[in-house]
Scaffold this motif. Structure first.
Motif, PDB file in Angstrom:
ATOM      1  N   ALA A   3      -5.373  -2.007  -1.187  1.00  0.00           N
ATOM      2  CA  ALA A   3      -4.320  -2.904  -0.724  1.00  0.00           C
ATOM      3  C   ALA A   3      -3.001  -2.515  -1.384  1.00  0.00           C
ATOM      4  CB  ALA A   3      -4.686  -4.350  -1.057  1.00  0.00           C
ATOM      5  N   ASN A   4      -1.956  -2.425  -0.589  1.00  0.00           N
ATOM      6  CA  ASN A   4      -0.587  -2.148  -1.025  1.00  0.00           C
ATOM      7  C   ASN A   4      -0.356  -0.706  -1.494  1.00  0.00           C
ATOM      8  OD1 ASN A   4       1.581  -3.775  -0.605  1.00  0.00           O
ATOM      9  ND2 ASN A   4       1.918  -4.199  -2.754  1.00  0.00           N
ATOM     10  N   LYS A  26       3.736  -7.941  -0.650  1.00  0.00           N
ATOM     11  CA  LYS A  26       2.499  -8.676  -0.914  1.00  0.00           C
ATOM     12  C   LYS A  26       1.331  -7.933  -0.269  1.00  0.00           C
ATOM     13  CE  LYS A  26       0.270 -13.073  -0.065  1.00  0.00           C
ATOM     14  NZ  LYS A  26       0.170 -14.136   0.896  1.00  0.00           N
ATOM     15  N   ALA A  27       0.286  -7.708  -1.029  1.00  0.00           N
ATOM     16  CA  ALA A  27      -0.888  -6.987  -0.526  1.00  0.00           C
ATOM     17  C   ALA A  27      -1.707  -7.864   0.411  1.00  0.00           C
ATOM     18  CB  ALA A  27      -1.756  -6.544  -1.705  1.00  0.00           C
ATOM     19  N   GLY A  52      -6.993  -3.016   3.495  1.00  0.00           N
ATOM     20  CA  GLY A  52      -7.162  -2.367   2.202  1.00  0.00           C
ATOM     21  C   GLY A  52      -8.406  -2.852   1.482  1.00  0.00           C
ATOM     22  N   TYR A  53      -8.867  -2.026   0.563  1.00  0.00           N
ATOM     23  CA  TYR A  53     -10.016  -2.384  -0.268  1.00  0.00           C
ATOM     24  C   TYR A  53      -9.531  -2.628  -1.695  1.00  0.00           C
ATOM     25  CZ  TYR A  53      -9.649   2.538  -1.607  1.00  0.00           C
ATOM     26  OH  TYR A  53      -9.188   3.745  -2.042  1.00  0.00           O
ATOM     27  N   TRP A  61     -14.147  -7.338   5.229  1.00  0.00           N
ATOM     28  CA  TRP A  61     -13.375  -6.207   5.723  1.00  0.00           C
ATOM     29  C   TRP A  61     -14.173  -4.920   5.538  1.00  0.00           C
ATOM     30  CZ3 TRP A  61      -8.179  -7.634   2.941  1.00  0.00           C
ATOM     31  CH2 TRP A  61      -7.649  -8.795   3.530  1.00  0.00           C
ATOM     32  N   GLY A  62     -14.897  -4.803   4.431  1.00  0.00           N
ATOM     33  CA  GLY A  62     -15.738  -3.635   4.189  1.00  0.00           C
ATOM     34  C   GLY A  62     -16.831  -3.531   5.228  1.00  0.00           C
TER      35      GLY A  62
END
Length: 181
Positions: A3-4, A26-27, A52-53, A61-62
């Motif tokens: 993330a980000n 912001k992520a 993002g992970y 999400w994964g």
């Protein structure tokens, strides 16, 4: 990428659009798989932006991403992004290892290739650049020996750099001529 790490910013730059994908300090803005058709209708390439992970990622999400990898037969290449301001952390190493395992099928057929991209290279101090990039490359190779060498990018600098290399890489992976923005 985590993330980000600059996924949406890089995506916008590769597609030659300033605000196609939402970017934020912001992520966690990207929460689903987002599909983008590139080329004349019906489109010759479909690019997919994934959440993002890492610490700000969510387990579902994964699962979504893994399901996509397992079922998308047209998939040619997966791009994994790393923020050049930071060395790889345990989440990055785990994701690389996971993707490497996915690449090694029982029948010996590699379903897709894995390409690393280092983003935000403009944020690496000049005095550290000669050490940071080689160290990140080494970390990537140790975690995922089948991963293609990273493309180093900056979508924030003017002029941007590495963006044309990413476009050419996508076109090569898909067996096409150079993608135009």
């Amino acid at each position: 990428g985590r993330a980000n790490c600059g996924k949406s910013t890089l995506f916008n730059a590769v597609l030659g659009k300033k605000d196609l994908l939402r970017t934020s300090k912001k992520a966690g803005c990207t929460q689903t798989l987002n599909f983008f058709t590139v080329g004349a209708h019906p489109g010759s390439v479909v690019l997919v932006d994934a959440p993002g992970y890492g610490a700000r990622g969510r387990p579902e999400w994964g699962s979504l991403f893994d399901s996509y990898l397992a079922t998308r037969k047209q998939l040619k290449r997966v791009y994994i992004l790393f923020n050049g301001k930071h060395l790889l952390n345990s989440a990055d190493v785990q994701m690389l290892a996971h993707l490497s395992e996915t690449l090694m099928t029982e029948d010996g057929v590699q379903p897709f290739t894995l390409q690393a991209v280092i983003t935000k290279a403009d944020c690496i101090p000049d005095k550290s650049l000669g050490q940071v990039i080689p160290q990140i490359r080494k970390q990537i190779w140790e975690a995922a020996p089948l991963c293609l060498p990273p493309i180093v990018t900056s979508a924030a600098m003017r002029p941007m750099f590495g963006i044309d290399a990413v476009r050419a890489n996508i076109a090569e992976a898909c067996g096409l001529g150079l993608l135009k923005k």
